[in-house]
Scaffold this active site. Sequence first.
Site, PDB file in Angstrom:
ATOM      1  N   ASP A  44       0.853  -1.177   0.000  1.00  0.00           N
ATOM      2  CA  ASP A  44       0.000   0.000   0.000  1.00  0.00           C
ATOM      3  C   ASP A  44       0.897   1.238   0.000  1.00  0.00           C
ATOM      4  O   ASP A  44       1.502   1.571   1.026  1.00  0.00           O
ATOM      5  CB  ASP A  44      -0.910  -0.018   1.224  1.00  0.00           C
ATOM      6  N   SER A  85      -0.515  13.774 -16.025  1.00  0.00           N
ATOM      7  CA  SER A  85      -1.926  14.037 -16.279  1.00  0.00           C
ATOM      8  C   SER A  85      -2.096  15.478 -16.724  1.00  0.00           C
ATOM      9  O   SER A  85      -1.340  16.360 -16.318  1.00  0.00           O
ATOM     10  CB  SER A  85      -2.739  13.789 -15.010  1.00  0.00           C
ATOM     11  N   ASP A 126       8.021  -1.877   3.529  1.00  0.00           N
ATOM     12  CA  ASP A 126       7.560  -2.189   2.172  1.00  0.00           C
ATOM     13  C   ASP A 126       8.644  -1.885   1.145  1.00  0.00           C
ATOM     14  O   ASP A 126       8.888  -2.671   0.219  1.00  0.00           O
ATOM     15  CB  ASP A 126       6.298  -1.390   1.837  1.00  0.00           C
ATOM     16  N   TYR A 138      -4.501  16.910  -6.247  1.00  0.00           N
ATOM     17  CA  TYR A 138      -4.084  16.002  -7.314  1.00  0.00           C
ATOM     18  C   TYR A 138      -3.342  16.775  -8.405  1.00  0.00           C
ATOM     19  O   TYR A 138      -2.281  16.340  -8.871  1.00  0.00           O
ATOM     20  CB  TYR A 138      -5.310  15.307  -7.903  1.00  0.00           C
ATOM     21  N   ASN A 183       3.487   4.153 -12.468  1.00  0.00           N
ATOM     22  CA  ASN A 183       2.087   4.333 -12.804  1.00  0.00           C
ATOM     23  C   ASN A 183       1.188   4.498 -11.578  1.00  0.00           C
ATOM     24  O   ASN A 183       0.063   4.964 -11.694  1.00  0.00           O
ATOM     25  CB  ASN A 183       1.593   3.132 -13.628  1.00  0.00           C
TER      26      ASN A 183
END
Length: 347
Positions: free
Chosen positions: A129, A210, A137, A223, A156
């Site tokens: 996560d 984006s 992790d 974002y 990604n």
Amino acid sequence: MASFDIPYLEKALAKVGIHVQTDNAAASTLLIGAFVLSAYYIASPFISYIRLLLSLFVLPGTSLSKFGKKGSWAVITGASDGIGKEYALQIARKGFNIVLISRTQSKLTALAEEISSKYKVETKTLAMDFSANLDVDFDQMRALLDGLDVAILINNVGQSHSIPVTFAETSQKEMKDIITINCMGTLRTTQIVVPGMIQRKRGMILTMASFGGLSPTPLLATYSGSKAFLQQWSSALGSELAPKGVHVQLVQSYLVTSAMSKIRRASAMIPTPKDFVRAALGMIGRSGGAQGVAFTSTPYWSHGIMHWAMTTFLGTHNRFLIDQNKAMHESIRKRALRKAERDAKKQ
């Protein structure tokens, strides 16, 4: 300077209200320079448009084989769905072994089995996560990749807002998750992979961006800011790594049918992940619609034309464009809230 007709230029300028005297060499040189610059300014959009068409429809991109050999590995984050899954499938088709990193182990296992069965390449998986940003992790990721010839990294993994929301109303958790996943997750993964690429003097780092980061997007402010950060970071990284044989490319996109966009129906402006990834991998090293933006590509044809038109005629930070973005996302928010209200009444 004999080839330039100075009196003719004087008359042409006089017709538009510009009166000059060119009775000496210096004045003549300045007039000729002004004429050349004006001609270039007028022709520049046309030249840029030709470059756009060549990049999108004619000139080939760099083959993936330049970055690795048989037995090399590609690492894909956010790999279990949508664009990430398509990158994994299409790169595996080229003969690369695949490391799949995402949150849900069951999806990773199913995709790994599909890839191994279809393309007869090796796969490895890591469920993590990225929003947790846990050292353990990333230590597991480092151990998993240790000793592998990682030739390709696809950054990604990403998260947007659940629905458009003003910054003042954005929850602390959503704000933190977006920044942690989009920025820190990408940076920490890249920092694990980069040293091996530098040592081997080859490799490619491709990071998904984006249009939300290309142009300020009200109601997706956090974002939008995270994706703008990736643009600056990726371009700077590209300059650092180019002399070391490592290619860096930021991939810009408008909407794609996916769980994140919540759009299911494809159109000329909204491709499927399969079509988008095919375009992205076919245009490595080509700018597409990102004319003049270092280490950046807008590879899908309609997105490329849109990007080019925005930067050529409006500018990505144009107030009119920002206000149009705001109106669009206010409308999306209203529809989402109405749907949530209807769903609540059904329960």
